[in-house]
Design an enzyme around this catalytic site. Sequence first.
Site, mmCIF file in Angstrom:
data_model
loop_
_atom_site.group_PDB
_atom_site.id
_atom_site.type_symbol
_atom_site.label_atom_id
_atom_site.label_comp_id
_atom_site.label_asym_id
_atom_site.label_seq_id
_atom_site.Cartn_x
_atom_site.Cartn_y
_atom_site.Cartn_z
ATOM 1 N N LYS A 120 124.356 60.424 36.463
ATOM 2 C CA LYS A 120 123.260 61.175 37.068
ATOM 3 C C LYS A 120 123.741 62.047 38.220
ATOM 4 O O LYS A 120 123.175 63.117 38.475
ATOM 5 C CB LYS A 120 122.155 60.217 37.529
ATOM 6 C CG LYS A 120 121.396 59.578 36.371
ATOM 7 C CD LYS A 120 120.157 58.854 36.844
ATOM 8 C CE LYS A 120 119.362 58.322 35.654
ATOM 9 N NZ LYS A 120 118.105 57.666 36.078
ATOM 10 N N LYS A 202 123.961 59.288 24.013
ATOM 11 C CA LYS A 202 122.666 58.632 23.898
ATOM 12 C C LYS A 202 121.543 59.664 23.774
ATOM 13 O O LYS A 202 121.580 60.722 24.404
ATOM 14 C CB LYS A 202 122.431 57.763 25.146
ATOM 15 C CG LYS A 202 121.090 57.058 25.192
ATOM 16 C CD LYS A 202 120.937 56.357 26.534
ATOM 17 C CE LYS A 202 119.528 55.782 26.684
ATOM 18 N NZ LYS A 202 119.312 55.194 28.030
ATOM 19 N N LYS A 205 116.037 62.738 27.025
ATOM 20 C CA LYS A 205 115.169 63.891 27.256
ATOM 21 C C LYS A 205 115.896 65.015 27.991
ATOM 22 O O LYS A 205 115.420 66.149 28.028
ATOM 23 C CB LYS A 205 113.919 63.460 28.031
ATOM 24 C CG LYS A 205 114.192 62.902 29.414
ATOM 25 C CD LYS A 205 112.938 62.276 30.017
ATOM 26 C CE LYS A 205 112.591 60.968 29.357
ATOM 27 N NZ LYS A 205 111.466 60.277 29.986
#
Length: 338
Positions: A120, A202, A205
Amino acid sequence: MRMENTAAEKKTVFSAIQPSGSITLGNFLGAWRGCAAMQDEYRCIYALADLHTITVRQEPAKFRKNTLEAYALLLAFGIDVEKSLFFIQSQVPAHAQLAWVLNCYTQFGELSRMTQFKDKSAKHADNINAGLFTYPSLMAADILLYQADLVPVGIDQKQHIELARNIAERFNALYSPTFTVPEGMFPKTGAKIMSLQDPAKKMSKSDDNANGCVYVLDTPDDIMRKFKRAVTDSEARVHYAEGKDGINNLMGIYAVLTGKSYEEIEREFEGKGYGDFKEAVGQTVVEELAPIQEKFRRLIDSKDYLEACYRENAQKATAIAQRTLNKVMKKVGFLQVK
């Protein structure tokens, strides 16, 4: 180590999801598809982890909309508030309070090794905030407040479960048994659904390619289009093998939804091409999601009912969480208000 539950005959299961936009097929298959069936076997506690969501900047009106829609969608998945507890995390102050205490019992090195923090941070280089770094301590607080025995998660969350276990064991060793040490509950198949366009990653979104991610509320046409465009390989034979990431991913999805083994799937599509297989997987997903989408539409039009549910469940969750928090505060040495 296991603490005593209020419902001693049933193990406690805790599961949470962020309301950060539409819920993906990966979220659904990895953690939420079985939530309805679990409610008879376990004491289930579910949450929308909206405190976690603000580690990434949110537009307030859209954030509120996403939270309400996520609450309705999880009810549509089969969460029954007559059987389970289902609340919104920010409405239970004990989560933030315990998270701060646990921050002080979590080592910097443990947090810096978290893979999701690294991922992230790379995606949001302009906003690498302290909350993003200490996110796993809040996740541990979510779980430990309710003395959870089991936490259903995808395999990508295994590292966070291990940290929650370490924190619980560390605190218990210092102050006497306080927390149940939780265990991860990992699906045997479908635990990690990959992108349809980049099956090495993975399903997310945040995928740069809109065709890589299927959402639970996608229209049937969109679902079929995405599956028909799914990346495969040049072999054109449906079988599970190393190096066939695209087909392996599609087989995993089909296996979860149909209950068939990989061997059964291979026999079913023997002599057929990838086009037939992609269409079959897409149609199976459409049929699985149709009743969920219909129930969601009814619920989202019932705003008063949704508000009554999350208000009442927040009160119930607060009562449970506060008991654990009071024990923690007393053991650490904080003055108690009588």
